[in-house]
Write an enzyme that holds these catalytic residues in place. Structure first.
Site, PDB file in Angstrom:
ATOM      1  N   THR A   1       0.868  -1.349  -0.064  1.00  0.00           N
ATOM      2  CA  THR A   1      -0.224  -0.090  -0.254  1.00  0.00           C
ATOM      3  C   THR A   1       1.283   0.697   0.059  1.00  0.00           C
ATOM      4  OG1 THR A   1      -1.862  -1.033   1.268  1.00  0.00           O
ATOM      5  CG2 THR A   1      -1.718   1.638   1.325  1.00  0.00           C
TER       6      THR A   1
ATOM      7  N   TYR B   1      -1.578 -10.949   1.496  1.00  0.00           N
ATOM      8  CA  TYR B   1      -1.655 -10.196   1.338  1.00  0.00           C
ATOM      9  C   TYR B   1      -2.993  -9.698   2.391  1.00  0.00           C
ATOM     10  CZ  TYR B   1      -0.888  -5.247   1.804  1.00  0.00           C
ATOM     11  OH  TYR B   1      -1.265  -3.359   2.425  1.00  0.00           O
TER      12      TYR B   1
ATOM     13  N   LYS C   1       0.316 -11.700   5.948  1.00  0.00           N
ATOM     14  CA  LYS C   1       0.573 -11.108   5.919  1.00  0.00           C
ATOM     15  C   LYS C   1      -0.721  -9.946   6.203  1.00  0.00           C
ATOM     16  CE  LYS C   1       1.183  -5.869   5.583  1.00  0.00           C
ATOM     17  NZ  LYS C   1       0.371  -4.917   5.005  1.00  0.00           N
TER      18      LYS C   1
END
Length: 304
Positions: A58, A147, A174
């Site tokens: 991000t 993720y 994650k």
């Protein structure tokens, strides 16, 4: 080898742990890619004690880059720090085909692992998610990390889907869901996986829950602060770790004031860090008043 901090999972060949900053992508004033600035930032966080780096998350503004730019960022970061720490490259995209293509390019560039955000925009059920990740696992000879950030993608993974993903061969997760019960049960169910907590609001709680590593936006600006937190926890000094978590809360709050994600790049300029330029539009940097307020807060916290 860790002390009091959780150990990575046995299914993770990279044995990820410690502080893993989601490094920024640098741009020139005209918003074109700045490879030198991108490399300098990766070197900055590794010099600050990072155990690995995560380009194209991000904070790396990955959704705003072309495929060619994404490949260049991975190659740039690998060339800059790949001989010092593992590089786990973000390769996720809405389509499976594009995700596989970016994973193959990252592997060819020398990335040590790939991080695959859940596909976004379209709703995704469990079987589709498993097939998506299985395609990446089969395409590249690199560990694949999930993720999980449903607040941004709109797609949460159930614990049952995580069971299937573990069976398919992922190396770790994650987790940026901020769903502590989900995270706690996921860690309990899958000790063979490496878990990385993905929110600065949960660094110590993430370690308490069994996460081996900290993917921290604050570490993009103050890597030494987050490394000190991790090392205090690993040394068994929980009181010191919690004190540092309190400081991280204050820094996180300051960085989140103003435009979305503008705080990290603004704070880097305030501490004379590497020049990483603007955010790519439609994101924007802080204005003068917002920057002045951030500078005041960081000075009050005694941070450079």
């Amino acid at each position: 080898m860790t002390g009091d901090a959780p150990s990575p999972g046995g299914a993770d060949p990279l044995s990820l742990g410690g502080v893993v900053p989601p490094v920024v992508t640098a741009f020139e004033a005209d918003e074109s890619l700045d490879p030198e600035g991108t490399a300098a930032h990766a070197e900055f966080v590794v010099d600050g004690g990072a155990s690995a780096v995560f380009p194209l998350g991000t904070n790396g503004e990955a959704p705003l880059l072309t495929a060619e730019e994404r490949d260049e960022v991975v190659a740039t970061v690998v060339d800059a720090v790949g001989d010092r720490v593992p590089v786990i490259a973000g390769v996720g995209a809405p389509s499976t085909g594009e995700t596989v293509a970016r994973a193959e390019a990252a592997a060819a560039a020398g990335a040590d692992g790939v991080v695959v955000v859940t596909p976004y925009y379209y709703p995704l059920d469990g079987p589709a998610a498993v097939e998506h990740y299985r395609a990446v696992i089969e395409a590249v000879d690199r560990p694949v990390y999930v993720y999980h950030i449903p607040g941004r993608t709109g797609n949460a993974l159930s614990l049952e889907t995580l069971d299937a993903l573990a069976e398919a061969g992922i190396a770790g997760v994650k987790d940026s869901s901020k769903d502590v019960p989900w995270l706690g049960q996921a860690v309990d169910d899958h000790p063979e996986l490496t878990f990385l907590v993905g929110s600065d609001s949960l660094l110590v709680p993430g370690l308490d829950a069994g996460c081996a590593g900290l993917v921290s936006a604050v570490a993009n600006v103050f890597p030494e602060l987050v490394v000190d937190l991790y090392e205090a926890y690993d040394a068994g000094n929980r009181e010191r770790a919690r004190q540092l978590q309190s400081t991280v809360y204050d820094v996180r709050t300051a960085l989140k004031r103003g435009p979305y994600m503008a705080g990290v790049k603004t704070a880097l300029s305030l501490r004379d860090g590497p020049d990483v330029g603007p955010l790519r539009r439609p994101l924007r940097r802080m204005d003068a008043d917002e920057q002045a307020a951030l500078e005041t807060t960081l000075e009050e916290l005694g941070l450079p």
